[in-house]
Design a protein around this motif. Structure first.
Motif, PDB file in Angstrom:
ATOM      1  N   VAL A  99       0.838  -1.204   0.000  1.00  0.00           N
ATOM      2  CA  VAL A  99       0.000   0.000   0.000  1.00  0.00           C
ATOM      3  C   VAL A  99       0.873   1.253   0.000  1.00  0.00           C
ATOM      4  CG1 VAL A  99      -1.636   1.333   1.398  1.00  0.00           C
ATOM      5  CG2 VAL A  99      -1.995  -1.122   1.035  1.00  0.00           C
ATOM      6  N   THR A 100       1.958   1.231   0.751  1.00  0.00           N
ATOM      7  CA  THR A 100       2.876   2.373   0.769  1.00  0.00           C
ATOM      8  C   THR A 100       3.525   2.582  -0.594  1.00  0.00           C
ATOM      9  OG1 THR A 100       3.360   2.061   3.123  1.00  0.00           O
ATOM     10  CG2 THR A 100       4.963   3.316   1.841  1.00  0.00           C
TER      11      THR A 100
ATOM     12  N   ASP B  26       2.396   1.655  -3.457  1.00  0.00           N
ATOM     13  CA  ASP B  26       1.331   2.093  -4.356  1.00  0.00           C
ATOM     14  C   ASP B  26       1.069   3.594  -4.188  1.00  0.00           C
ATOM     15  OD1 ASP B  26      -0.825   1.547  -6.231  1.00  0.00           O
ATOM     16  OD2 ASP B  26      -2.202   1.759  -4.547  1.00  0.00           O
ATOM     17  N   ARG B  27       0.958   4.051  -2.953  1.00  0.00           N
ATOM     18  CA  ARG B  27       0.679   5.460  -2.676  1.00  0.00           C
ATOM     19  C   ARG B  27       1.812   6.354  -3.164  1.00  0.00           C
ATOM     20  NH1 ARG B  27       2.558   8.256   1.413  1.00  0.00           N
ATOM     21  NH2 ARG B  27       3.063   6.381   2.630  1.00  0.00           N
TER      22      ARG B  27
ATOM     23  N   THR C 257      -4.509  -2.463  -3.426  1.00  0.00           N
ATOM     24  CA  THR C 257      -3.770  -1.399  -4.107  1.00  0.00           C
ATOM     25  C   THR C 257      -4.579  -0.898  -5.295  1.00  0.00           C
ATOM     26  OG1 THR C 257      -2.583  -3.060  -5.425  1.00  0.00           O
ATOM     27  CG2 THR C 257      -1.513  -2.300  -3.399  1.00  0.00           C
ATOM     28  N   GLU C 258      -4.103   0.195  -5.906  1.00  0.00           N
ATOM     29  CA  GLU C 258      -4.858   0.810  -6.989  1.00  0.00           C
ATOM     30  C   GLU C 258      -4.071   0.977  -8.275  1.00  0.00           C
ATOM     31  OE1 GLU C 258      -6.273   4.514  -5.475  1.00  0.00           O
ATOM     32  OE2 GLU C 258      -7.700   3.589  -4.085  1.00  0.00           O
TER      33      GLU C 258
ATOM     34  N   SER D  44       9.689   5.742   1.355  1.00  0.00           N
ATOM     35  CA  SER D  44       9.445   7.188   1.322  1.00  0.00           C
ATOM     36  C   SER D  44      10.751   7.940   1.080  1.00  0.00           C
ATOM     37  CB  SER D  44       8.813   7.650   2.641  1.00  0.00           C
ATOM     38  OG  SER D  44       7.539   7.086   2.820  1.00  0.00           O
TER      39      SER D  44
END
Length: 290
Positions: free
Chosen positions: A34-35, A37-38, A78-79, A274
């Motif tokens: 998820v991270t 993906d974001r 996820t997207e 990040s």
């Protein structure tokens, strides 16, 4: 140039994974996916082995999550990020089995599948699964041609040296008109196979100068991807070295980098992602596009 992640947890090669991964599971993997993906990373990966002999596992590892189940789960969480098998062993599957299973994954993920495929080299596993080993290269070439003819077609047909079928329905099939096929390997023949049948090459275990020499010796089709893995990155602790290592991969011919970061935990892994995104600043948003 785009950056994906070589997923932690799902594959544990001796001496290459961080200690926290041994006790981690789907919750930690999902948080990392998820991270990524974001943040706009290009892809995440899951490899394949079915059953590794104990003696071989000491070198190759014994932990390999099933890619169809793993990527199917992550597709729902996820997207944008692409879901890459890196790699499926062609000899373990009939082409229509791959077309159905991973065509379904492409459907449920909204067209985010990347099929990484390889010939395979673990003879003991071929024997265990009762599939031919000696002519696996020729069979893989035929399987790749069959997949290209079948992945995005509801009523596929194919006739080759090893595979032949017609008058069948495979529904759902892939929603992408052309599913990207990345071919893994470390030989000139694997690069030839990638240029002839695929959309990209995923070399492993080769020095960067050897990768460059092989690429220089064989012209690639337009849009061809070269996916080079760079592991052990520490973008928070040593950003300069991280950038230099990525720059070397780009200079060697990478169009996509599969990054692996060092971490103390799943949360630290997310922080490292990040940090990697911040290292590229405003340009990083372009890295996640296709």
């Amino acid at each position: 140039m785009r950056i994906g992640i070589t997923s932690p947890i799902v594959t544990r090669l001796p001496g290459t994974y961080d200690e926290w991964e041994a006790a981690a599971g789907i919750d930690e993997l999902t948080r990392i996916a998820v991270t990524a993906d974001r943040l706009g990373f290009h892809h995440l990966t899951c490899s394949e082995h079915v059953a590794v002999p104990v003696s071989v596992a000491e070198v190759r590892g014994g932990t390999y999550w099933d890619p169809s189940v793993t990527l199917g789960y992550l597709a729902a969480r996820t997207e944008r990020i692409r879901l890459a098998t890196q790699v499926l062993v062609l000899g373990y599957h009939h082409p229509l089995e791959i077309a159905k299973r991973y065509g379904t994954l492409d459907t449920v993920s909204g067209g985010r599948l990347v099929l990484g495929l390889g010939v395979g080299s673990l003879e003991e596993e071929f024997t265990l699964l009762d599939v031919p080993f000696t002519d696996r290269g020729a069979r893989a070439d035929d399987a790749l041609a069959a997949l290209r003819a079948s992945l995005s077609t509801r009523e596929p047909s194919y006739r080759g040296d090893f595979f032949e079928y017609s008058d069948v329905v495979v529904d759902p099939c892939a929603v992408q008109p052309r599913v990207p096929l990345w071919i893994g390997g470390r030989t000139r023949r694997s690069l030839r196979r990638a240029c002839e049948f695929g959309d990209g090459w995923v070399p492993f275990g080769l020095p960067l100068d050897e990768v460059t020499a092989m690429l220089d010796a064989r012209p690639q089709p337009d849009g061809f991807e070269v996916v080079l893995s760079v592991s052990g990155l520490d973008p928070i602790g040593d950003p300069d070295r991280t950038r230099r290592r990525l720059d070397r991969a780009i200079a060697a011919g990478a169009t996509i980098v599969g990054a692996g970061v060092r971490a103390r935990s799943a949360d630290h892994y997310c922080d490292q992602l990040s940090g990697l995104a911040e290292l590229f600043g405003r340009d990083f948003g372009d890295l996640g596009t296709t």
